[in-house]
Design an enzyme around this catalytic site. Structure first.
Site, PDB file in Angstrom:
ATOM      1  N   ILE A 100      28.998 -25.685   1.272  1.00  0.00           N
ATOM      2  CA  ILE A 100      28.124 -26.686   2.079  1.00  0.00           C
ATOM      3  C   ILE A 100      26.723 -26.352   1.858  1.00  0.00           C
ATOM      4  O   ILE A 100      26.174 -25.432   1.668  1.00  0.00           O
ATOM      5  CB  ILE A 100      28.512 -25.727   3.487  1.00  0.00           C
ATOM      6  CG1 ILE A 100      30.022 -25.552   3.828  1.00  0.00           C
ATOM      7  CG2 ILE A 100      27.747 -26.435   4.616  1.00  0.00           C
ATOM      8  CD1 ILE A 100      30.677 -27.062   3.930  1.00  0.00           C
ATOM      9  N   GLY A 152      29.614 -44.819   3.796  1.00  0.00           N
ATOM     10  CA  GLY A 152      28.252 -44.790   3.699  1.00  0.00           C
ATOM     11  C   GLY A 152      27.875 -43.663   2.749  1.00  0.00           C
ATOM     12  O   GLY A 152      26.670 -43.693   1.874  1.00  0.00           O
ATOM     13  N   PHE A 161      10.509 -47.609 -33.654  1.00  0.00           N
ATOM     14  CA  PHE A 161      11.873 -47.604 -34.283  1.00  0.00           C
ATOM     15  C   PHE A 161      13.004 -48.530 -33.460  1.00  0.00           C
ATOM     16  O   PHE A 161      13.013 -48.420 -32.374  1.00  0.00           O
ATOM     17  CB  PHE A 161      12.318 -46.388 -34.540  1.00  0.00           C
ATOM     18  CG  PHE A 161      11.495 -45.254 -35.477  1.00  0.00           C
ATOM     19  CD1 PHE A 161      11.620 -45.629 -36.768  1.00  0.00           C
ATOM     20  CD2 PHE A 161      10.655 -44.509 -34.874  1.00  0.00           C
ATOM     21  CE1 PHE A 161      10.768 -44.989 -37.682  1.00  0.00           C
ATOM     22  CE2 PHE A 161       9.969 -43.847 -35.701  1.00  0.00           C
ATOM     23  CZ  PHE A 161       9.782 -44.060 -37.182  1.00  0.00           C
ATOM     24  N   GLN A 162      13.464 -49.470 -34.196  1.00  0.00           N
ATOM     25  CA  GLN A 162      14.522 -50.235 -33.403  1.00  0.00           C
ATOM     26  C   GLN A 162      15.585 -49.525 -32.694  1.00  0.00           C
ATOM     27  O   GLN A 162      16.038 -49.852 -31.621  1.00  0.00           O
ATOM     28  CB  GLN A 162      15.334 -51.311 -34.582  1.00  0.00           C
ATOM     29  CG  GLN A 162      15.968 -52.429 -33.912  1.00  0.00           C
ATOM     30  CD  GLN A 162      16.579 -53.431 -34.805  1.00  0.00           C
ATOM     31  OE1 GLN A 162      17.313 -53.101 -35.617  1.00  0.00           O
ATOM     32  NE2 GLN A 162      15.942 -54.589 -34.922  1.00  0.00           N
ATOM     33  N   GLY A 181      14.575 -32.140 -29.029  1.00  0.00           N
ATOM     34  CA  GLY A 181      14.746 -30.552 -28.695  1.00  0.00           C
ATOM     35  C   GLY A 181      13.865 -30.428 -27.172  1.00  0.00           C
ATOM     36  O   GLY A 181      14.249 -29.746 -26.747  1.00  0.00           O
ATOM     37  N   GLU A 195      31.797 -36.267  -2.288  1.00  0.00           N
ATOM     38  CA  GLU A 195      32.123 -37.426  -1.800  1.00  0.00           C
ATOM     39  C   GLU A 195      33.223 -37.998  -2.386  1.00  0.00           C
ATOM     40  O   GLU A 195      33.491 -39.045  -2.216  1.00  0.00           O
ATOM     41  CB  GLU A 195      30.866 -38.332  -1.667  1.00  0.00           C
ATOM     42  CG  GLU A 195      29.789 -37.899  -1.016  1.00  0.00           C
ATOM     43  CD  GLU A 195      29.775 -37.706   0.743  1.00  0.00           C
ATOM     44  OE1 GLU A 195      30.928 -38.232   1.296  1.00  0.00           O
ATOM     45  OE2 GLU A 195      28.804 -37.050   1.133  1.00  0.00           O
TER      46      GLU A 195
END
Length: 380
Positions: free
Chosen positions: A155, A238, A275-276, A338, A361
């Site tokens: 709880i 909800g 960097f790609q 890191g 939930e």
């Protein structure tokens, strides 16, 4: 943001401003101290966020579920733990407002919407897990009082909150024997276990709530006997949206932090954003969050419209958004290398906080059950 009204954009901006100014600077401190700041909850109540979708008659804001999702998404960019707890308070407040008789509503709701009182929600029991209808906590009528016996587990706000919305058994017969009650913190026979040592949401106190011949006025029953499980389930659509929204906001904060980091961090004489591989990772994270946001908003609009498939879409959104958010937060940690593993950069806190969103939930496995069940209902 797209496809939002001017009012919704303003609501979102107010929540974001509060998150960045009042929550984000303290989130790491609260996490380490295991401290929830009541003053921030009070301030959120002053903004109208203590009863977001509660009726205006007793101080609520009378907003919709999409509005709520926008608020919790932005607040979680500041601190997931406080935002998620506020979502629980809102769900409990909404239940009292929606299903109580006039006297009980007037007694509690104005103070709840103002966050003068803080509420917790008590459904889960030891050993019950996903089978919530099997709860064993009992409430027996004795004159003009109910006597509660049993225990609730996990709880949020246990010992911190002022009132507890409790599902307890008033008769045999599974879900049909469950009723809902409001229990004040100082009720005789109410006690709390030790604070759980949790992986995430560490700012929130979480503990067992125990009822040992706990006496409350009979007038503190919410609605009629036997309707409690129905009330609890009515709040779950909800609630799932809120938890998904909190996950989305937390993941957005992780992406924001990693985007700033890769522009500053240099390797081999270049910023790693050049960097790609880094660019592709960022593009995937941005795309995944956009897809999650679209599904969340769509599900929220369905709840606001009372669409017949709202429960399916809420379950889909909860599953997809929380899984995606955890993945994006983990990718953000990886981009930090890191350093992402260190508390100073706060991404590891976000990763820890978001993990539970795949569990509460209704676990994401249960979300799949709900979606499949709703699909099968539509079969010819």
């Amino acid at each position: 943001m797209t496809l939002l009204t001017e009012e919704q954009t303003m609501i979102s901006d107010v929540a974001k401003s509060f998150a960045m100014g009042e929550l984000r600077p303290h989130a790491a401190e609260w996490d380490k101290a295991g401290h929830m700041d009541r003053s921030k909850l009070v301030a959120l109540g002053e903004l109208g966020f203590g009863g977001i979708y509660t009726q205006e008659e007793h101080g609520g804001s009378g907003l919709g579920r999409l509005d709520a999702a926008l608020i919790f998404e932005q607040l979680s960019r500041g601190d997931i733990s406080h935002a998620a707890f506020l979502s629980i308070h809102n769900m409990a407040t909404w239940m009292i407002d929606s299903f109580s008789h006039d006297q009980l509503r007037a007694k509690y709701v104005p103070r709840l919407t103002a966050t003068e009182l803080i509420a917790s929600y008590c459904l889960t029991e030891p050993g019950a897990g996903s089978d919530a209808a099997s709860l064993k906590t009992t409430a027996k009528l004795d004159g003009d009082e109910y006597v509660l016996n049993g225990a609730k587990v996990f709880i949020s706000g246990a010992g911190f909150s002022d009132i507890y919305v409790v599902m307890a058994r008033t008769a045999d017969g599974g879900a049909k024997g469950v009723s809902t009650f409001v229990v004040d913190k100082d009720a005789p026979g109410l006690s709390f276990g030790k604070h759980e040592d949790k992986m995430g949401w560490r700012a929130q106190p979480t503990a067992m709530v125990n009822f040992d011949d706990c006496r409350i006025p009979a007038t503190n029953r919410v609605g009629d006997e036997g309707n409690g499980f129905k009330f609890a389930m009515a709040g779950l659509d909800g609630g799932r949206l809120n938890i998904a929204a909190c996950a989305l906001g937390g993941a957005q904060d992780a992406l924001d932090r990693s985007f700033a980091y890769v522009q500053e961090r240099k390797q081999f004489g270049r910023a790693i954003i050049d960097f790609q591989a880094t660019q592709f990772k960022l593009a995937d994270m941005e795309t995944e969050l956009a897809a999650a946001r679209s599904l969340l908003y769509d599900a929220a609009r369905k709840v606001d419209a009372g669409a017949p498939d709202k429960t399916k879409f809420c379950a889909m959104a909860k599953r997809f958004v929380t899984d995606t958010a955890s993945k994006v937060a983990n990718d953000a940690l990886q981009l930090h290398g890191g350093y992402g593993y260190l508390g100073d950069y706060e991404v590891e806190r976000i990763v820890r906080d978001l993990r539970v969103h795949q569990i509460l939930e209704g676990t994401n496995e249960i979300m799949r059950v709900i979606v499949a069940r709703e699909m099968m209902k539509g079969q010819v």
